[in-house]
Design an enzyme around this catalytic site. Structure first.
Site, short mmCIF file in Angstrom:
data_model
loop_
_atom_site.label_atom_id
_atom_site.label_comp_id
_atom_site.label_asym_id
_atom_site.label_seq_id
_atom_site.Cartn_x
_atom_site.Cartn_y
_atom_site.Cartn_z
N ASN A 9 4.54 -7.86 4.87
CA ASN A 9 3.77 -6.80 5.36
C ASN A 9 3.31 -6.10 4.04
O ASN A 9 4.01 -5.52 3.40
CB ASN A 9 5.33 -6.21 5.86
CG ASN A 9 5.13 -4.68 6.31
OD1 ASN A 9 3.81 -4.23 6.46
ND2 ASN A 9 6.03 -3.90 6.62
N TRP A 10 2.07 -5.83 4.20
CA TRP A 10 1.46 -5.31 3.17
C TRP A 10 1.48 -3.90 3.07
O TRP A 10 0.93 -3.12 2.17
CB TRP A 10 -0.26 -5.83 3.00
CG TRP A 10 -0.60 -7.29 2.79
CD1 TRP A 10 0.51 -8.12 2.62
CD2 TRP A 10 -1.62 -8.06 2.85
NE1 TRP A 10 -0.10 -9.33 2.40
CE2 TRP A 10 -1.41 -9.28 2.47
CE3 TRP A 10 -3.11 -7.37 2.90
CZ2 TRP A 10 -2.43 -10.11 2.54
CZ3 TRP A 10 -3.93 -8.04 2.76
CH2 TRP A 10 -3.78 -9.47 2.54
N LYS A 11 1.88 -3.22 4.32
CA LYS A 11 1.92 -1.75 4.61
C LYS A 11 0.46 -1.18 4.19
O LYS A 11 -0.50 -1.92 4.39
CB LYS A 11 2.85 -1.25 3.65
CG LYS A 11 4.24 -2.03 3.62
CD LYS A 11 5.43 -1.32 3.17
CE LYS A 11 6.72 -2.03 3.53
NZ LYS A 11 8.09 -1.47 3.07
N HIS A 97 8.87 -1.03 12.98
CA HIS A 97 9.19 -0.61 11.56
C HIS A 97 9.95 0.76 11.23
O HIS A 97 9.43 1.65 11.77
CB HIS A 97 7.97 -1.14 10.48
CG HIS A 97 8.40 -1.19 8.85
ND1 HIS A 97 8.89 -0.19 8.28
CD2 HIS A 97 8.77 -2.53 8.28
CE1 HIS A 97 9.07 -0.67 7.12
NE2 HIS A 97 9.01 -2.10 7.27
N GLU A 99 9.58 2.50 8.69
CA GLU A 99 8.66 3.75 8.47
C GLU A 99 8.02 4.22 9.62
O GLU A 99 7.76 5.30 9.25
CB GLU A 99 7.60 2.88 7.27
CG GLU A 99 8.43 2.61 5.92
CD GLU A 99 7.83 1.60 5.05
OE1 GLU A 99 6.77 0.94 5.19
OE2 GLU A 99 8.63 1.14 4.38
N GLU A 169 16.06 -5.15 9.07
CA GLU A 169 15.82 -4.68 7.81
C GLU A 169 16.45 -3.48 7.59
O GLU A 169 16.29 -2.24 8.23
CB GLU A 169 14.25 -4.34 7.83
CG GLU A 169 13.53 -5.21 7.65
CD GLU A 169 11.84 -4.83 7.45
OE1 GLU A 169 11.43 -5.76 6.45
OE2 GLU A 169 11.40 -3.87 7.74
N GLY A 175 12.29 -1.62 -0.24
CA GLY A 175 11.53 -0.84 -1.17
C GLY A 175 12.22 -0.44 -2.54
O GLY A 175 11.99 0.35 -3.32
N SER A 215 13.67 -5.63 0.04
CA SER A 215 13.83 -6.06 -1.21
C SER A 215 13.89 -7.57 -1.71
O SER A 215 14.59 -7.97 -2.40
CB SER A 215 14.86 -5.38 -2.35
OG SER A 215 14.57 -3.78 -1.92
N GLY A 236 8.01 -7.15 2.03
CA GLY A 236 6.79 -5.74 1.53
C GLY A 236 6.61 -6.01 0.18
O GLY A 236 5.30 -6.91 0.13
N GLY A 237 7.06 -5.43 -0.97
CA GLY A 237 6.44 -5.45 -2.09
C GLY A 237 6.01 -6.81 -2.73
O GLY A 237 4.96 -7.00 -3.08
P1 PGA Z 1 10.31 -4.53 0.78
O1 PGA Z 1 9.89 -4.11 2.27
O2 PGA Z 1 10.22 -5.91 0.73
O3 PGA Z 1 9.09 -3.95 -0.19
O4 PGA Z 1 11.52 -4.09 0.55
C1 PGA Z 1 10.07 -4.77 3.26
C2 PGA Z 1 9.56 -4.05 4.41
O5 PGA Z 1 9.63 -2.85 4.67
O6 PGA Z 1 9.10 -5.03 5.43
#
Ligand code: PGA
Length: 252
Positions: A9-11, A97, A99, A169, A175, A215, A236-237
């Protein structure tokens, strides 16, 4: 069929050129080093979908949007419909998600529309759920996640539910570098699978791919993926670095 899935998930990261380069790197690494039987998905910004779908080998890597419009088409300035997403070559859509729920006030009602449109177009929703820290600390995370599922994807027919992917999640792990322990993740995924069995049946529960996200990194992926109910990760990251992402894919 229950699949192992590692989805990036590149956001809101990468320019178009950076995104194409990253996608090519992942696709080449997967071609060189293999991905065992893991389905690899790249969740890119809307602007990158078509270029990334052209740049990668789609027989090895699938492409996902991170959201979609809640309407099929029409006068909704700035929105991107599922048929537009499909026309790029993408086959997955990340929905719900935390966010988007938090910053863009996405509700269960909106998500129900988005899930339905995604399925109607033949794309696979990766439906996200998960609790905030206060809920975890109060010990009510199971009830919270159950409610999220009941208000949304548990409205689906058994046939449609069989087509979706779930990603758990916990918000406190996203993150933050604070991963859920493999036991915490396993406990929740096992709980979700039991809910699916109760709502639908054992077979649908056994076949559903349920991912962990928050994470996830090359350092902890193996431990997480060794749990019986964890079918992969939403990353994500660590998905922004091709080598790290491949290490997670190969953690199986
Ligand atoms: P993260 O993000 O791996 O950076 O914690 C995961 C996500 O929000 O899908």
């Amino acid at each position: 069929m229950r699949k192992k899935i590692v989805a990036g998930n590149w956001k809101c990261n990468t320019t178009l050129a950076e995104g194409i380069a990253l996608a090519k790197q992942v696709s080449n690494l997967v071609a060189e080093k293999g991905a065992k039987d893991v389905v690899v998905v790249l969740g890119t910004p809307f602007t990158h979908l078509a270029s990334v779908a052209t740049a990668v080998d789609l027989s090895r890597v699938s492409v996902s949007a991170q959201n979609c419009a809640a309407e099929a088409k029409g006068a909704f300035t700035g929105e991107v419909s599922v048929s537009m997403i499909q026309s790029t070559g993408a086959t997955y859509v990340i929905l719900g998600h935390s966010e988007r729920r938090e910053y863009y006030h996405e509700t269960s009602e909106t998500l129900n529309k988005k899930v339905a449109l995604t399925l109607a177009q033949g794309l696979t929703p990766i439906y996200c759920c998960g609790e905030a820290l206060a809920i975890r600390e109060a010990g009510t995370e199971n009830a919270f996640v159950k409610k999220q599922l009941e208000e949304t994807v548990f409205n689906l027919s058994a046939e449609d539910f069989g087509k979706i992917v779930i990603a758990y999640e916990p918000i406190w792990a996203i993150g933050t570098g604070r991963t859920a322990s493999s036991q915490q993740a396993q406990d929740m995924l096992s709980f979700i699978r039991q809910l699916i069995a109760k709502k639908y049946n054992q077979n649908i529960a056994a076949e559903c791919s349920i991912l962990y996200g928050g994470s996830c990194s090359p350092a902890n992926a193996q431990e997480l993926f060794s749990q019986p109910d964890i079918d992969g990760g939403l990353i994500g990251g660590a998905s922004l670095k091709a080598d790290d992402f491949l290490a997670i894919i190969n953690a199986y």
